[in-house]
Design an enzyme around this catalytic site. Structure first.
Site, PDB file in Angstrom:
ATOM      1  N   GLY A  97       0.313   4.382   0.202  1.00 31.95           N
ATOM      2  CA  GLY A  97      -0.024   5.390   1.211  1.00 31.95           C
ATOM      3  C   GLY A  97       0.609   5.040   2.545  1.00 31.95           C
ATOM      4  CG  PHE A 145      -4.494   5.573   2.652  1.00 33.96           C
ATOM      5  CD1 PHE A 145      -3.544   6.120   3.495  1.00 33.96           C
ATOM      6  CD2 PHE A 145      -4.986   4.292   2.963  1.00 33.96           C
ATOM      7  CE1 PHE A 145      -3.100   5.444   4.619  1.00 33.96           C
ATOM      8  CE2 PHE A 145      -4.537   3.604   4.080  1.00 33.96           C
ATOM      9  CZ  PHE A 145      -3.591   4.191   4.914  1.00 33.96           C
ATOM     10  CG  ASP A 183      -4.667  -6.099   9.541  1.00 34.78           C
ATOM     11  OD1 ASP A 183      -4.606  -5.859   8.319  1.00 34.78           O
ATOM     12  OD2 ASP A 183      -5.681  -6.559  10.075  1.00 34.78           O
ATOM     13  CG  ASN A 232      -1.763   1.196   1.393  1.00 38.83           C
ATOM     14  OD1 ASN A 232      -1.429   2.262   0.899  1.00 38.83           O
ATOM     15  ND2 ASN A 232      -2.876   1.036   2.084  1.00 38.83           N
TER      16      ASN A 232
HETATM   17  P1  ITT Z   1      -1.719  -4.037   3.053  1.00 39.17           P
HETATM   18  O1  ITT Z   1      -2.529  -5.199   3.581  1.00 39.17           O
HETATM   19  O2  ITT Z   1      -1.031  -4.301   1.762  1.00 39.17           O
HETATM   20  O3  ITT Z   1      -0.812  -3.461   4.085  1.00 39.17           O
HETATM   21  P2  ITT Z   1      -4.240  -2.649   2.994  1.00 39.17           P
HETATM   22  O4  ITT Z   1      -4.704  -1.362   2.405  1.00 39.17           O
HETATM   23  O5  ITT Z   1      -4.994  -3.866   2.637  1.00 39.17           O
HETATM   24  O6  ITT Z   1      -2.690  -2.812   2.704  1.00 39.17           O
HETATM   25  P3  ITT Z   1      -4.994  -3.140   5.728  1.00 39.17           P
HETATM   26  O7  ITT Z   1      -5.189  -4.579   5.523  1.00 39.17           O
HETATM   27  O8  ITT Z   1      -4.274  -2.684   6.952  1.00 39.17           O
HETATM   28  O9  ITT Z   1      -4.215  -2.435   4.531  1.00 39.17           O
HETATM   29  O10 ITT Z   1      -6.418  -2.492   5.621  1.00 39.17           O
HETATM   30  C1  ITT Z   1      -6.569  -1.289   6.153  1.00 39.17           C
HETATM   31  C2  ITT Z   1      -7.724  -0.584   5.499  1.00 39.17           C
HETATM   32  O11 ITT Z   1      -8.263   0.254   6.546  1.00 39.17           O
HETATM   33  C3  ITT Z   1      -7.220   0.353   4.411  1.00 39.17           C
HETATM   34  O12 ITT Z   1      -7.321  -0.205   3.117  1.00 39.17           O
HETATM   35  C4  ITT Z   1      -8.136   1.554   4.599  1.00 39.17           C
HETATM   36  O13 ITT Z   1      -9.371   1.333   3.952  1.00 39.17           O
HETATM   37  C5  ITT Z   1      -8.395   1.567   6.107  1.00 39.17           C
HETATM   38  N1  ITT Z   1      -7.379   2.408   6.789  1.00 39.17           N
HETATM   39  C6  ITT Z   1      -6.353   1.998   7.582  1.00 39.17           C
HETATM   40  N2  ITT Z   1      -5.600   3.045   7.997  1.00 39.17           N
HETATM   41  C7  ITT Z   1      -6.162   4.131   7.450  1.00 39.17           C
HETATM   42  C8  ITT Z   1      -5.846   5.504   7.483  1.00 39.17           C
HETATM   43  O14 ITT Z   1      -4.781   5.976   8.132  1.00 39.17           O
HETATM   44  N3  ITT Z   1      -6.614   6.336   6.820  1.00 39.17           N
HETATM   45  C9  ITT Z   1      -7.682   5.896   6.131  1.00 39.17           C
HETATM   46  N4  ITT Z   1      -8.039   4.623   6.020  1.00 39.17           N
HETATM   47  C10 ITT Z   1      -7.293   3.736   6.682  1.00 39.17           C
END
Ligand code: ITT
Length: 222
Positions: free
Chosen positions: A17, A175, A76, A15
């Site tokens: 971001g 994001f 996560d 990711n």
């Molecule tokens: P990776 O598993 O590749 O790390 P991911 O985007 O799938 O990336 P996560 O499994 O941690 O990441 O899912 C987290 C989701 O929660 C992410 O896609 C966002 O929709 C939300 N999220 C987490 N942190 C956030 C933030 O700081 N700002 C906005 N949304 C966030």
């Protein structure tokens, strides 16, 4: 136990971001941070569970450590909305698809998925008054050694509320759910209206990273 070599840590995420936020947070700690795509671009994405943030972070950290033979830091994270009994929680990244990652979700860009997730959250909160729209971002981090053993864990939260249209979505930074999330205690700006530094100072990922860095420093001074 011998002191683990933590001079280079791989971030177990694709990711962009998150990588940008974490690079910033770890800069200056004397730890070289690289993305999984820098060292093992072909490493398959591990299958995440739906049980808990800690389980998912552990799965990711172990799988990527095994794939690249270096210590791996996985996070996560997700959004818990009180009026939705903690949803989207561990399926935050694919909420619009009930957590399903194949099918139509796989054909979308990350930005398209984020927009679909945000629409679902706003739809489900339709009619819920501001004071009942409380929510928090949660971040759990797990550091796995090159051998896959868990070396450290940390957790951070970021409290706020989900705004109401047409006041949100708002802001161009961040994001995911950031454009909907009004940060406590002011509830004036969304996560997408903070600069990177402001967000790092207040966010769940910032808090979890600082707690993790304390533990990494303790290992290195160890
Ligand atoms: P990776 O598993 O590749 O790390 P991911 O985007 O799938 O990336 P996560 O499994 O941690 O990441 O899912 C987290 C989701 O929660 C992410 O896609 C966002 O929709 C939300 N999220 C987490 N942190 C956030 C933030 O700081 N700002 C906005 N949304 C966030």
């Amino acid at each position: 136990m011998p002191t683990p070599d933590l001079s280079t840590i791989v971030l177990a995420t694709r990711n962009p971001g998150k990588i940008a936020e974490l690079r910033e947070l770890f800069a200056g700690a004397g730890v070289s941070v690289v993305g999984i795509d820098d060292v093992a671009p072909d490493a398959p994405e591990p299958e995440e569970g739906t049980a808990s943030f800690i389980e998912n972070a552990t799965i990711k950290a172990r799988a990527y450590a095994a794939a690249c033979g270096l210590p791996c830091l996985a996070d996560d994270s997700g959004l818990e909305i009180d009026a939705l009994d903690g949803a989207p929680g561990v399926i935050s990244s694919h909420y619009a698809f009930d957590g399903t990652t194949d099918g139509p979700a796989a054909a979308m860009t990350r930005a398209e998925r984020d927009a679909a997730n945000n629409e679902r959250v706003l739809r489900e909160l339709g009619g819920v008054p501001p004071e009942q729209r409380t929510a928090r971002f949660v971040c759990v981090m797990v550091l796995a050694g090159a051998d896959g053993a868990t070396l450290a864990q940390s957790r951070g939260t970021f409290e706020g509320r989900i705004g109401q249209p047409p006041d949100v979505p708002r802001g161009d930074n961040g994001f995911g759910y950031d454009p909907l999330f009004l940060a406590a205690p002011e509830f004036a700006r969304t996560g997408a209206e903070f600069t990177k530094d402001e967000k790092n100072a207040r966010s769940h990922r910032g808090a979890a990273s600082r707690a993790m860095l304390d533990q990494i420093r303790a290992f290195r001074n160890g």
